[in-house]
Scaffold this active site. Structure first.
Site, PDB file in Angstrom:
ATOM      1  N   GLU A 172      10.015   6.480 -17.047  1.00  0.00           N
ATOM      2  CA  GLU A 172       8.681   8.015 -16.779  1.00  0.00           C
ATOM      3  C   GLU A 172       8.048   6.953 -19.069  1.00  0.00           C
ATOM      4  O   GLU A 172       7.582   6.789 -19.390  1.00  0.00           O
ATOM      5  CB  GLU A 172       9.414   8.850 -17.098  1.00  0.00           C
ATOM      6  CG  GLU A 172       8.585   9.155 -15.910  1.00  0.00           C
ATOM      7  CD  GLU A 172      10.014  10.894 -16.074  1.00  0.00           C
ATOM      8  OE1 GLU A 172       9.586  11.240 -15.041  1.00  0.00           O
ATOM      9  OE2 GLU A 172       9.758  11.544 -17.028  1.00  0.00           O
ATOM     10  N   HIS A 215       0.802  -1.361   0.057  1.00  0.00           N
ATOM     11  CA  HIS A 215       0.087   0.427  -0.090  1.00  0.00           C
ATOM     12  C   HIS A 215       1.047   1.194   0.244  1.00  0.00           C
ATOM     13  O   HIS A 215       0.575   2.754   0.419  1.00  0.00           O
ATOM     14  CB  HIS A 215      -0.891  -0.094   1.414  1.00  0.00           C
ATOM     15  CG  HIS A 215      -0.972  -1.031   1.115  1.00  0.00           C
ATOM     16  ND1 HIS A 215      -3.016  -1.164   0.890  1.00  0.00           N
ATOM     17  CD2 HIS A 215      -1.432  -2.501   2.204  1.00  0.00           C
ATOM     18  CE1 HIS A 215      -4.012  -2.454   1.101  1.00  0.00           C
ATOM     19  NE2 HIS A 215      -2.946  -2.888   1.771  1.00  0.00           N
ATOM     20  N   SER A 265      15.667  19.647 -16.233  1.00  0.00           N
ATOM     21  CA  SER A 265      14.199  20.820 -15.988  1.00  0.00           C
ATOM     22  C   SER A 265      14.929  21.463 -17.153  1.00  0.00           C
ATOM     23  O   SER A 265      16.159  22.336 -16.858  1.00  0.00           O
ATOM     24  CB  SER A 265      14.576  21.173 -15.068  1.00  0.00           C
ATOM     25  OG  SER A 265      13.170  22.936 -14.392  1.00  0.00           O
ATOM     26  N   LYS A 287      18.367  19.180 -11.597  1.00  0.00           N
ATOM     27  CA  LYS A 287      17.183  18.105 -11.708  1.00  0.00           C
ATOM     28  C   LYS A 287      17.752  17.181 -12.567  1.00  0.00           C
ATOM     29  O   LYS A 287      17.784  17.503 -13.518  1.00  0.00           O
ATOM     30  CB  LYS A 287      15.862  19.284 -11.745  1.00  0.00           C
ATOM     31  CG  LYS A 287      14.465  17.971 -10.821  1.00  0.00           C
ATOM     32  CD  LYS A 287      13.943  18.752 -11.162  1.00  0.00           C
ATOM     33  CE  LYS A 287      12.788  18.413 -10.954  1.00  0.00           C
ATOM     34  NZ  LYS A 287      11.605  17.080 -11.205  1.00  0.00           N
TER      35      LYS A 287
END
Length: 462
Positions: free
Chosen positions: A327, A184, A314, A320
């Protein structure tokens, strides 16, 4: 004098202007003009399959005495050039065309006839010679099966085997490195990295087994059924001989369909294969999302691993770095799942003796295979092979994991354990310290009972 831009070709509907340099004829040109829909041409793998089909059919027909040897040889040479990709620009017809794929079949027939006639220096007819003993209605379903089977064999299975092997190699390297398990998305009992990765590898190995399971249906070919499944205008020996010849050419165990009426009217094998591809997509997405979560942070997330740095993450936030390969994997999986929905709907369009959504089935099925093959390779090489485990960070989190108290259930009971876990979480202290205070058990014994690595082996300590 300037060279003419067009020439005149004829078909059963009459005369038509065709670009002078084009290898296609009137039927292809009509389809180009009739279907300016998407700009998407039929996939390369499909054109390859068509070329292999036409070359093999010509040679089989020659062996049966149905086509003269010279024409058959010229057709086979031209068709193999098509299969090799030397004439892809000559296949301009949109995917969204007549549902039988007749336009693309005639495109192949016309291009191959033109090339064969040029080589032979005599007339080669696209219908009477290149398409002899065939119909679009059995050629296109055959091409779907052949193209899919070849892509699965040549690209997808090797890519999945590489991925599974890479995962298994990293599991061996990380054996014994223990981390917090999660259910969970919440802290749970510890697991080892090799255990977690073994789940990923098994998913991929099962995917390979699923691809093998569909082969008995996928390797059955419709060619020989011609227009409606009765085999009209084809030698009754043609279908079986064709399948044997194509098997010898490709190394895959193609056979003539058990039932031509099913092979022409239904696309159940395509649906079955697409379903297996969808299952593999679910596996890949699970693995990719696990990697994204494990890599998250690095300060405010889980921060268990560092994926290889591939590019700035970014356009506005310096420094970043994003998990770009996982992805991309997730987006591929979404596409494959969507493709499966299209294939499922299209496969329902089998009206009486023919399915009439064949080109869109081919497009989506072949795209799914190619996408999964490409992204499985990327996931193996650019994410899993090179991620670094942040062992100190994992160990710190594991020491404070209050769920470790589960190991004492048999000694102190569930209720007492829950109270200790809540106190440890509230105070942000290691579970060992709180348990030592609350239970009165010797610290050395508690350290042994709460050892995270030992807890990954299961069982109840006496």
């Amino acid at each position: 004098m300037a060279k003419a831009a067009f020439r005149i070709e004829h078909d059963s509907l009459g005369a038509l202007k065709v670009p002078a340099e084009a290898l296609w004829g009137a039927q292809t040109q009509r389809a180009v003009e009739n279907f300016p829909v998407s700009g998407l041409a039929m996939p390369r793998a499909f054109i390859r399959a068509l070329g292999l089909i036409k070359a093999t059919a010509a040679q089989v027909n020659a062996g049966l005495g149905r086509l003269d040897a010279a024409r058959a040889e010229a057709i086979a040479v031209a068709a193999l050039e098509v299969a090799a990709g030397r004439h892809d620009a000559q296949f301009p017809i949109d995917v969204f065309q007549t549902g039988s794929g007749t336009s693309t079949n005639m495109n192949a027939n016309e291009v191959i006839a033109h090339l064969a006639a040029r080589r032979l220096r005599q007339k080669v007819h696209p219908n009477d010679h290149v398409n002899y003993g065939q119909s679009s209605n059995d050629v296109i379903p055959t091409a779907i099966h052949v193209a899919s089977a070849l892509l699965v064999h040549d690209r997808l299975k090797p890519a999945l085997k590489q991925l599974a092997g890479t995962i298994e190699r990293r599991a061996r390297q990380l054996k014994g490195v223990t981390k917090t398990g999660r259910t969970h998305l919440m802290d749970a009992m510890p697991v080892r990295f090799d255990q977690e990765l073994s789940g990923w590898a098994t998913q991929i190995r099962h995917g390979l087994e699923r691809l093998d399971a569909v082969q008995p249906r996928l390797l059955q070919l419709a060619l020989g059924g011609t227009a409606v499944g009765t085999g009209i205008n084809a030698d009754p020996r043609f279908g079986k001989r064709f399948a044997r010849a194509l098997a010898a050419r490709t190394g895959l165990r193609f056979v003539a369909a058990d039932n031509y009426f099913e092979a022409l009217s239904a696309q159940d094998a395509a649906v079955e294969l697409s379903g297996q591809l969808k299952t593999i997509a679910c596996s890949l997405m699970k693995i990719a999302n696990d990697l994204r979560w494990m890599n998250s942070g690095p300060l405010a997330g889980l921060g268990e691993i560092e994926l290889p740095t591939l590019q700035p993450g970014s356009s506005i936030m310096p420094g970043k770095v994003n998990p770009v390969i996982p992805e991309a994997t997730c987006m591929v999986c979404a596409q494959v799942i969507g493709n499966d929905a299209t294939i499922t709907v299209a496969a329902q369009a089998g009206n009486f003796q023919l399915n009439v959504m064949l080109p869109v089935i081919a497009l989506n099925l072949l795209q799914s295979i190619e996408l999964e093959a490409s992204v499985a390779t990327l996931l193996a090489e650019r994410a899993i092979a090179g991620f670094r485990v942040r062992r100190a960070h994992i160990g710190e989190a594991l020491a404070k994991n209050p769920i470790l108290i589960t190991a004492l259930n048999a000694r102190i009971g569930y209720e007492k354990g829950a109270a200790i876990a809540k106190q440890a979480y509230k105070e942000g202290r290691p579970i060992l310290d709180v348990a030592a205070e609350a239970t009165g058990l010797p610290r050395a014994e508690l350290a042994r009972l709460l050892d995270p690595e030992k807890l990954t082996h299961g069982g109840v300590e006496a």
